[in-house]
Enzyme design. Sequence first.
Site, PDB file in Angstrom:
ATOM      1  N   SER A  57      18.940 -44.619   4.195  1.00 49.25           N
ATOM      2  CA  SER A  57      19.469 -45.324   3.026  1.00 49.25           C
ATOM      3  C   SER A  57      20.884 -44.857   2.691  1.00 49.25           C
ATOM      4  CB  SER A  57      18.590 -45.068   1.804  1.00 49.25           C
ATOM      5  OG  SER A  57      17.264 -45.432   2.060  1.00 49.25           O
TER       6      SER A  57
HETATM    7  N1  SAH Z   1      13.768 -42.053   3.753  1.00 47.06           N
HETATM    8  C1  SAH Z   1      14.401 -42.285   5.034  1.00 47.06           C
HETATM    9  C2  SAH Z   1      14.793 -43.726   5.243  1.00 47.06           C
HETATM   10  C3  SAH Z   1      13.660 -44.449   5.718  1.00 47.06           C
HETATM   11  S1  SAH Z   1      13.830 -46.094   6.326  1.00 47.06           S
HETATM   12  C4  SAH Z   1      15.572 -41.376   5.251  1.00 47.06           C
HETATM   13  O1  SAH Z   1      15.908 -40.578   4.376  1.00 47.06           O
HETATM   14  O2  SAH Z   1      16.150 -41.438   6.335  1.00 47.06           O
HETATM   15  C5  SAH Z   1      12.123 -46.546   6.167  1.00 47.06           C
HETATM   16  C6  SAH Z   1      11.184 -45.804   7.087  1.00 47.06           C
HETATM   17  O3  SAH Z   1       9.863 -46.202   6.747  1.00 47.06           O
HETATM   18  C7  SAH Z   1      11.365 -46.127   8.554  1.00 47.06           C
HETATM   19  O4  SAH Z   1      11.601 -44.960   9.277  1.00 47.06           O
HETATM   20  C8  SAH Z   1      10.029 -46.772   8.942  1.00 47.06           C
HETATM   21  O5  SAH Z   1       9.633 -46.489  10.255  1.00 47.06           O
HETATM   22  C9  SAH Z   1       9.093 -46.158   7.931  1.00 47.06           C
HETATM   23  N2  SAH Z   1       7.832 -46.875   7.700  1.00 47.06           N
HETATM   24  C10 SAH Z   1       7.607 -48.204   7.716  1.00 47.06           C
HETATM   25  N3  SAH Z   1       6.321 -48.466   7.440  1.00 47.06           N
HETATM   26  C11 SAH Z   1       5.712 -47.266   7.263  1.00 47.06           C
HETATM   27  C12 SAH Z   1       4.367 -46.869   6.962  1.00 47.06           C
HETATM   28  N4  SAH Z   1       3.377 -47.764   6.808  1.00 47.06           N
HETATM   29  N5  SAH Z   1       4.111 -45.545   6.842  1.00 47.06           N
HETATM   30  C13 SAH Z   1       5.088 -44.621   7.004  1.00 47.06           C
HETATM   31  N6  SAH Z   1       6.372 -44.944   7.300  1.00 47.06           N
HETATM   32  C14 SAH Z   1       6.675 -46.245   7.417  1.00 47.06           C
END
Ligand code: SAH
Length: 209
Positions: A57
Site C-alpha cells: 500500500s
Molecule cells: N499489508 C501488505 C499489503 C498487502 S496487499 C503490505 O504491507 O505489504 C494484500 C495482500 O492480501 C496480498 O499479498 C494478497 O495475497 C493477500 N490476500 C488476499 N486474500 C487473502 C486471504 N484470504 N488471506 C490472507 N491474505 C490474503
Amino acid sequence: MVDEQIAHPRDGREPVTDSRVLEAMRMVPRHAFVPTDVRQQAYADHPLPIGHGQTISQPYIVGVMTELLRLGPESRVLEIGTGSGYQAAVLAHLTPHVYTIEIVAPLADAARRALQEQGYLEVQCRTGDGYRGWPESAPFDGIIVTCSAEDIPRPLWDQLKPGGRMVIPTGRDFGVQELVVVTKTADGGRERKSVAPVQFVPMRREGRE
Ligand code: SAH
C-alpha cells in the site's frame, strides 16, 4: 516520507496526527520490504508492485489505517494480507502482539524473511486463508484487513474483542471500495464508519479462484 506525505500532506488529504504512528513509520526501513527492482521508489507517494499481482500500500494509506486501529502498547492485533510484511513491521513498533496471515505462499515466505532480517522477531506469521482469522490467538483488540472484502468476514468479526476495532476496505472486486472502521460495542453491537474511498486487491479464498 512521513513529514511530506503523512504528517503534512499538502494536497488536502487529512494528516495523520497520532505521534506513535508517525514515529513507527519513521522507524521502518520501507526499502527492505519491497522487491529490488522497485527499491528506488520505496518511499514514493504511491503503492508498488510486490509480485504475484499484489501491491504494498501507499505509505499514506498505511498511516491512516494504522491510526484508525488506535492500538495501545498491550493491544493484540491481527493483519489479513501480510504482502511485503511492511504493515506488520509498522504495527510491531506499536505492540509486541502482532499476528499476520498471507495466502500467497511465496509472498508469505519473503515477508517472513524480511521481518526476520530487520529484527521483527516477535511478529507471528502464518500462511493460509485469512478469512478464517487466527482463532487460537483470538480475541484481538484490532484487526486490519489489507485486501478488500464484500462484507465483514464473520470469523473475523467473532475474533474481535468488545471495544475492538476492525479496519477493512469493503466493496466489489476492483470496483468502488470504501475504507471502513467497524467497532464492536461492549454489548457486541456493530458501529460502522466510512472513512475514505480506496482501492485494494480483492481477498481471495482458499480453494476458490
Ligand atoms: N499489508 C501488505 C499489503 C498487502 S496487499 C503490505 O504491507 O505489504 C494484500 C495482500 O492480501 C496480498 O499479498 C494478497 O495475497 C493477500 N490476500 C488476499 N486474500 C487473502 C486471504 N484470504 N488471506 C490472507 N491474505 C490474503
